[in-house]
Design an enzyme around this catalytic site. Structure first.
Site, PDB file in Angstrom:
ATOM      1  N   TYR A  41      29.947  61.460  35.051  1.00 50.92           N
ATOM      2  CA  TYR A  41      31.280  60.836  35.092  1.00 50.92           C
ATOM      3  C   TYR A  41      32.295  61.584  34.218  1.00 50.92           C
ATOM      4  O   TYR A  41      33.381  61.935  34.673  1.00 50.92           O
ATOM      5  CB  TYR A  41      31.185  59.356  34.681  1.00 50.92           C
ATOM      6  CG  TYR A  41      30.395  58.576  35.699  1.00 50.92           C
ATOM      7  CD1 TYR A  41      31.009  58.062  36.827  1.00 50.92           C
ATOM      8  CD2 TYR A  41      29.018  58.411  35.571  1.00 50.92           C
ATOM      9  CE1 TYR A  41      30.283  57.394  37.792  1.00 50.92           C
ATOM     10  CE2 TYR A  41      28.275  57.740  36.528  1.00 50.92           C
ATOM     11  CZ  TYR A  41      28.908  57.235  37.635  1.00 50.92           C
ATOM     12  OH  TYR A  41      28.189  56.588  38.604  1.00 50.92           O
ATOM     13  N   ASN A 140      21.983  55.818  39.932  1.00 47.79           N
ATOM     14  CA  ASN A 140      22.224  54.489  39.361  1.00 47.79           C
ATOM     15  C   ASN A 140      22.424  53.416  40.433  1.00 47.79           C
ATOM     16  O   ASN A 140      22.483  53.703  41.619  1.00 47.79           O
ATOM     17  CB  ASN A 140      23.355  54.514  38.323  1.00 47.79           C
ATOM     18  CG  ASN A 140      24.706  54.837  38.911  1.00 47.79           C
ATOM     19  OD1 ASN A 140      24.997  54.497  40.042  1.00 47.79           O
ATOM     20  ND2 ASN A 140      25.536  55.490  38.116  1.00 47.79           N
ATOM     21  N   MET A 143      26.650  49.621  39.985  1.00 48.10           N
ATOM     22  CA  MET A 143      27.403  48.457  39.481  1.00 48.10           C
ATOM     23  C   MET A 143      28.602  48.949  38.686  1.00 48.10           C
ATOM     24  O   MET A 143      28.449  49.655  37.690  1.00 48.10           O
ATOM     25  CB  MET A 143      26.518  47.575  38.600  1.00 48.10           C
ATOM     26  CG  MET A 143      25.382  46.919  39.370  1.00 48.10           C
ATOM     27  SD  MET A 143      24.309  45.976  38.288  1.00 48.10           S
ATOM     28  CE  MET A 143      25.286  44.522  38.027  1.00 48.10           C
ATOM     29  N   GLU A 382      22.105  41.389  34.438  1.00 43.27           N
ATOM     30  CA  GLU A 382      22.239  41.798  35.836  1.00 43.27           C
ATOM     31  C   GLU A 382      21.032  41.272  36.616  1.00 43.27           C
ATOM     32  O   GLU A 382      19.893  41.362  36.138  1.00 43.27           O
ATOM     33  CB  GLU A 382      22.335  43.323  35.839  1.00 43.27           C
ATOM     34  CG  GLU A 382      21.795  44.040  37.008  1.00 43.27           C
ATOM     35  CD  GLU A 382      21.638  45.556  36.723  1.00 43.27           C
ATOM     36  OE1 GLU A 382      22.262  46.095  35.771  1.00 43.27           O
ATOM     37  OE2 GLU A 382      20.878  46.189  37.455  1.00 43.27           O
ATOM     38  N   HIS A 468      21.107  52.789  29.844  1.00 42.26           N
ATOM     39  CA  HIS A 468      22.498  52.916  29.381  1.00 42.26           C
ATOM     40  C   HIS A 468      22.587  53.557  27.988  1.00 42.26           C
ATOM     41  O   HIS A 468      23.039  52.921  27.042  1.00 42.26           O
ATOM     42  CB  HIS A 468      23.161  51.535  29.322  1.00 42.26           C
ATOM     43  CG  HIS A 468      23.212  50.809  30.621  1.00 42.26           C
ATOM     44  ND1 HIS A 468      23.448  49.447  30.717  1.00 42.26           N
ATOM     45  CD2 HIS A 468      23.081  51.251  31.897  1.00 42.26           C
ATOM     46  CE1 HIS A 468      23.443  49.092  31.999  1.00 42.26           C
ATOM     47  NE2 HIS A 468      23.218  50.162  32.728  1.00 42.26           N
ATOM     48  N   ASN A 506      27.526  47.162  32.379  1.00 42.32           N
ATOM     49  CA  ASN A 506      27.119  48.498  32.820  1.00 42.32           C
ATOM     50  C   ASN A 506      28.263  49.475  32.540  1.00 42.32           C
ATOM     51  O   ASN A 506      29.428  49.150  32.772  1.00 42.32           O
ATOM     52  CB  ASN A 506      26.790  48.465  34.309  1.00 42.32           C
ATOM     53  CG  ASN A 506      25.934  47.251  34.655  1.00 42.32           C
ATOM     54  OD1 ASN A 506      26.364  46.127  34.468  1.00 42.32           O
ATOM     55  ND2 ASN A 506      24.746  47.477  35.120  1.00 42.32           N
ATOM     56  N   PHE A 508      29.496  52.812  33.451  1.00 46.42           N
ATOM     57  CA  PHE A 508      30.143  54.031  33.962  1.00 46.42           C
ATOM     58  C   PHE A 508      31.641  53.892  34.240  1.00 46.42           C
ATOM     59  O   PHE A 508      32.363  54.889  34.163  1.00 46.42           O
ATOM     60  CB  PHE A 508      29.367  54.666  35.123  1.00 46.42           C
ATOM     61  CG  PHE A 508      29.429  54.004  36.476  1.00 46.42           C
ATOM     62  CD1 PHE A 508      30.610  53.856  37.174  1.00 46.42           C
ATOM     63  CD2 PHE A 508      28.250  53.587  37.087  1.00 46.42           C
ATOM     64  CE1 PHE A 508      30.634  53.289  38.423  1.00 46.42           C
ATOM     65  CE2 PHE A 508      28.260  53.009  38.348  1.00 46.42           C
ATOM     66  CZ  PHE A 508      29.460  52.857  39.020  1.00 46.42           C
TER      67      PHE A 508
HETATM   68  P1  FAE Z   1      25.666  61.593  32.991  1.00 48.16           P
HETATM   69  O1  FAE Z   1      26.090  60.879  34.210  1.00 48.16           O
HETATM   70  O2  FAE Z   1      24.303  61.364  32.458  1.00 48.16           O
HETATM   71  O3  FAE Z   1      25.845  63.168  33.314  1.00 48.16           O
HETATM   72  C1  FAE Z   1      25.441  64.185  32.449  1.00 48.16           C
HETATM   73  C2  FAE Z   1      25.112  65.426  33.271  1.00 48.16           C
HETATM   74  O4  FAE Z   1      25.021  66.548  32.403  1.00 48.16           O
HETATM   75  C3  FAE Z   1      23.780  65.333  34.010  1.00 48.16           C
HETATM   76  O5  FAE Z   1      23.960  65.725  35.359  1.00 48.16           O
HETATM   77  C4  FAE Z   1      22.875  66.317  33.248  1.00 48.16           C
HETATM   78  O6  FAE Z   1      21.891  66.928  34.069  1.00 48.16           O
HETATM   79  C5  FAE Z   1      23.881  67.326  32.716  1.00 48.16           C
HETATM   80  N1  FAE Z   1      23.465  67.988  31.468  1.00 48.16           N
HETATM   81  C6  FAE Z   1      23.043  67.403  30.331  1.00 48.16           C
HETATM   82  N2  FAE Z   1      22.783  68.307  29.379  1.00 48.16           N
HETATM   83  C7  FAE Z   1      23.085  69.533  29.926  1.00 48.16           C
HETATM   84  C8  FAE Z   1      23.010  70.876  29.434  1.00 48.16           C
HETATM   85  N3  FAE Z   1      22.610  71.142  28.177  1.00 48.16           N
HETATM   86  N4  FAE Z   1      23.360  71.872  30.271  1.00 48.16           N
HETATM   87  C9  FAE Z   1      23.771  71.603  31.552  1.00 48.16           C
HETATM   88  N5  FAE Z   1      23.840  70.354  32.064  1.00 48.16           N
HETATM   89  C10 FAE Z   1      23.514  69.326  31.253  1.00 48.16           C
HETATM   90  O7  FAE Z   1      26.678  61.368  31.799  1.00 48.16           O
HETATM   91  N6  FAE Z   1      25.712  52.412  34.909  1.00 48.16           N
HETATM   92  C11 FAE Z   1      26.572  51.557  35.505  1.00 48.16           C
HETATM   93  O8  FAE Z   1      27.725  51.452  35.076  1.00 48.16           O
HETATM   94  N7  FAE Z   1      26.166  50.793  36.581  1.00 48.16           N
HETATM   95  C12 FAE Z   1      24.897  50.846  37.074  1.00 48.16           C
HETATM   96  O9  FAE Z   1      24.565  50.160  38.047  1.00 48.16           O
HETATM   97  C13 FAE Z   1      23.965  51.735  36.441  1.00 48.16           C
HETATM   98  N8  FAE Z   1      22.675  51.812  36.864  1.00 48.16           N
HETATM   99  C14 FAE Z   1      21.850  52.778  36.334  1.00 48.16           C
HETATM  100  C15 FAE Z   1      20.577  52.961  36.871  1.00 48.16           C
HETATM  101  C16 FAE Z   1      19.776  54.019  36.440  1.00 48.16           C
HETATM  102  C17 FAE Z   1      18.400  54.208  37.013  1.00 48.16           C
HETATM  103  C18 FAE Z   1      20.259  54.900  35.423  1.00 48.16           C
HETATM  104  C19 FAE Z   1      19.435  56.053  34.952  1.00 48.16           C
HETATM  105  C20 FAE Z   1      21.515  54.707  34.877  1.00 48.16           C
HETATM  106  C21 FAE Z   1      22.316  53.655  35.315  1.00 48.16           C
HETATM  107  N9  FAE Z   1      23.604  53.473  34.816  1.00 48.16           N
HETATM  108  C22 FAE Z   1      24.439  52.546  35.381  1.00 48.16           C
HETATM  109  C23 FAE Z   1      24.114  54.291  33.709  1.00 48.16           C
HETATM  110  C24 FAE Z   1      25.105  55.372  34.165  1.00 48.16           C
HETATM  111  O10 FAE Z   1      24.580  56.102  35.250  1.00 48.16           O
HETATM  112  C25 FAE Z   1      25.422  56.283  32.973  1.00 48.16           C
HETATM  113  O11 FAE Z   1      26.014  55.482  31.973  1.00 48.16           O
HETATM  114  C26 FAE Z   1      26.365  57.424  33.331  1.00 48.16           C
HETATM  115  O12 FAE Z   1      25.830  58.238  34.345  1.00 48.16           O
HETATM  116  C27 FAE Z   1      26.690  58.258  32.107  1.00 48.16           C
HETATM  117  O13 FAE Z   1      27.725  59.148  32.441  1.00 48.16           O
HETATM  118  P2  FAE Z   1      27.983  60.455  31.580  1.00 48.16           P
HETATM  119  O14 FAE Z   1      29.172  61.135  32.118  1.00 48.16           O
HETATM  120  O15 FAE Z   1      27.956  60.090  30.147  1.00 48.16           O
END
Ligand code: FAE
Length: 527
Positions: A41, A140, A143, A382, A468, A506, A508
């Site tokens: 995100y 994810n 939500m 949830e 999260h 949640n 995101f």
């Molecule tokens: P994120 O989306 O984790 O993206 C980080 C990216 O950076 C990833 O693609 C990594 O592979 C990449 N990366 C990391 N380190 C490196 C590096 N050193 N070099 C190159 N690439 C790198 O970060 N949240 C909701 O609001 N609603 C939901 O329903 C929900 N359900 C979820 C269900 C599951 C199973 C999971 C795992 C999470 C869920 N979440 C949900 C949490 C949400 O997906 C999470 O808060 C966000 O994706 C975080 O966003 P960021 O931009 O922080």
């Protein structure tokens, strides 16, 4: 979108509107005015707004671009039949629900491969994260919840909340494609019987439930149910990716960012370290891997402006390492601090035989039990699906509790690893809060917990994993109020590491809205 598809089909790890000439452009791109690390995100918002402002930008993502079908004709595998595409370099899946009836029937042996879901293990806590172009949006539950304004203000006392709620949250929701389930369809469809059964138990307890928006296209879901569209949410697809229906970031922010013509995405490249050259530019050491995980190339990139969107774990690890190895010594002591699990605790309740939850369950949650206003024990739970294709009588929940505990990441030079100082006692605080709420629900309904879902030991509350991860580079502490990292110019954090450990729902939409706010300010003042 065109760029994403053609690049994947050609097997390229370099994605851009002009990816056919990628080889010739390599030298130019390796020194970009702006680099974005990670494509979740925070990274996706940064890339779009930089691209629109005409800034040539390179995005570096350690996972794959997910849009090439496997031999089964699908890009992603389902939770019912996981294969190598499911998890990031594991030889056995590590699903949140480890067992059913205490039996080890959920997880399957798989070939190690750069799959889409990772479970990162620290002492006392493991963290699920998405890997690939789109980060967590690929795996994810979609939500898309905006927190209570009063709680946002409590967590971010220096941020203008009316600007957030009038401008940046609406902007984020519109870009993400947030929509809501049709209440009439919800009341009648077999696919949400599990939710209605949990709602009844909450109502019997005098608790409030609330519909929760999602980025899954509910129009598409209704066509799935009617048999006129290929099933995805109704075919047990979610944590290992959705083949249809979900507006993940590759279909929203990232498609738009590539459409500016200013973004190139490099996949399967992991940023290992960040330093600063004498001219003030940032130098990134990067390993490119193949599908076996072998490093096929080690290289360096440099940029004037560096945007960190590697998520709470990825960004925090990079900055803690940079500070403690002396690469970026002016980073302050708040880097690595203020981390928590958003109070996550998962649990199941056993319903009476007449309170069925249904063999058919949509994988997209649409409702929560909202007891956040209960100041003695604030919890938002949830109502989660258990889509395994037969009646289980299980009501499953992911509770988000107001756990005040925080932990820090530290660099261990002996092992060259970044460690998380979270303790089992800190998880116990979340569990106690979830238990207080669900003891009430069980008492009011004369029901009990399920003891068979989280391993053979009879564990009731899953206290050892979270979905999260939040914090590590908290806004206003490790950074200024706009994500500018203290101690360095033109170094920014745009992801979940800015959120101080808990946001009550949640996360995101909040991460996206904060990134929008940061990018507006940074583009106006710094670029
Ligand atoms: P994120 O989306 O984790 O993206 C980080 C990216 O950076 C990833 O693609 C990594 O592979 C990449 N990366 C990391 N380190 C490196 C590096 N050193 N070099 C190159 N690439 C790198 O970060 N949240 C909701 O609001 N609603 C939901 O329903 C929900 N359900 C979820 C269900 C599951 C199973 C999971 C795992 C999470 C869920 N979440 C949900 C949490 C949400 O997906 C999470 O808060 C966000 O994706 C975080 O966003 P960021 O931009 O922080």
């Amino acid at each position: 979108m065109i760029a994403l598809q053609t690049a994947a089909a050609a097997g390229l790890t370099r994605i851009g509107l002009r990816s056919a000439q990628a080889a010739e452009e390599a030298a130019a791109v390796d020194n970009a005015p702006a680099i974005v690390v990670g494509s979740g995100y925070g990274g996706a918002v940064a890339a779009l707004r930089l691209g629109q402002a005409g800034v040539r930008t390179l995005m570096i993502e350690m996972g794959q671009l997910w849009n090439t079908a496997g031999s089964d004709g699908k890009v992603f595998c389902s939770t019912a039949a996981p294969d190598k595409r499911s998890m990031w370099f594991k030889t056995r899946t590590e699903a949140p629900l480890a067992t059913f009836l205490w039996l080890d029937v959920v997880n399957k042996d798989i070939t190690a491969y750069p799959g889409v879901l990772d479970r990162v293990h620290y002492d006392n806590m493991s963290v699920y994260v998405g890997r690939g172009v789109g980060g967590g949006s690929l795996v994810n539950g979609g939500m898309a919840v905006t927190p209570l304004q009063s709680y946002f203000a409590e967590q971010f006392p220096t941020v203008d909340t009316s600007a957030m709620y009038d401008t940046y949250y609406p902007r984020a929701r519109a870009m993400l494609g947030v929509n809501t389930v049709d209440p009439t369809w919800f009341e009648s469809t077999e696919w949400y019987q599990f939710t209605r059964t949990s709602r009844k138990a909450a109502a019997n307890t005098g608790l409030r439930t609330t519909f929760v928006p999602n980025v899954y296209d509910f129009g598409y879901m209704q066509r799935e149910a009617a048999g006129t569209a290929t099933k995805s949410a109704l075919a047990q697809e979610v944590i290992y990716g959705n083949n249809y229906g979900k507006k993940s970031l590759d279909k929203t922010y990232l498609a738009a960012a590539l459409g500016t013509g200013n973004l190139t995405i490099h996949t399967m490249e992991k940023v290992k370290a960040i330093t600063r050259a004498s001219d003030g530019s940032y130098v990134l050491s990067v390993d490119r891997i193949d599908t076996t995980g072998a490093v096929v190339e080690s290289k360096q990139y440099s940029c004037t402006s560096l945007f960190l969107g590697g998520g709470s774990l990825g960004t925090t690890e990079l900055l803690v390492r940079a500070r403690d190895t002396g690469a970026l010594p002016a980073l302050n002591s708040s880097v690595g601090a203020g981390w928590s699990t958003n109070g996550n605790t998962m649990l199941g309740r056993a319903n009476h035989i007449w309170d069925t939850t249904g063999a058919n369950q949509s994988t997209m949650p649409v409702m929560g039990i909202d007891d956040w206003a209960n100041t003695a024990n604030p919890v938002f739970a949830e109502i989660a699906p258990l889509p395994i294709g037969f009646e289980t009588w299980v009501s499953l929940y992911l509770a988000i509790t107001k756990n005040p505990q925080r932990a820090s990441f530290t660099y261990d030079s002996a092992s060259d690893a970044v460690k998380l100082g979270w303790t089992a006692a800190q998880s116990a605080v979340s569990v106690a809060m979830a238990k207080k709420l669900f003891d009430r629900i069980n008492a009011a309904n004369a029901t009990i917990y399920r003891y068979d879902l989280f391993g053979s030991s009879g564990k009731v509350f899953a206290d050892d994993f979270c979905y999260h991860p939040l914090g590590g580079c908290v806004l206003g502490r490790a950074t200024d109020d706009y994500g500018r990292v203290k101690g360095y110019s033109k170094l920014y954090v745009t992801d979940g590491s800015l959120v101080p450990g808990n946001i009550g729902v949640n996360p995101f939409v909040t991460i996206t809205a904060l990134a929008e706010r940061t990018m507006e300010r940074v583009l106006a003042e710094d670029m």
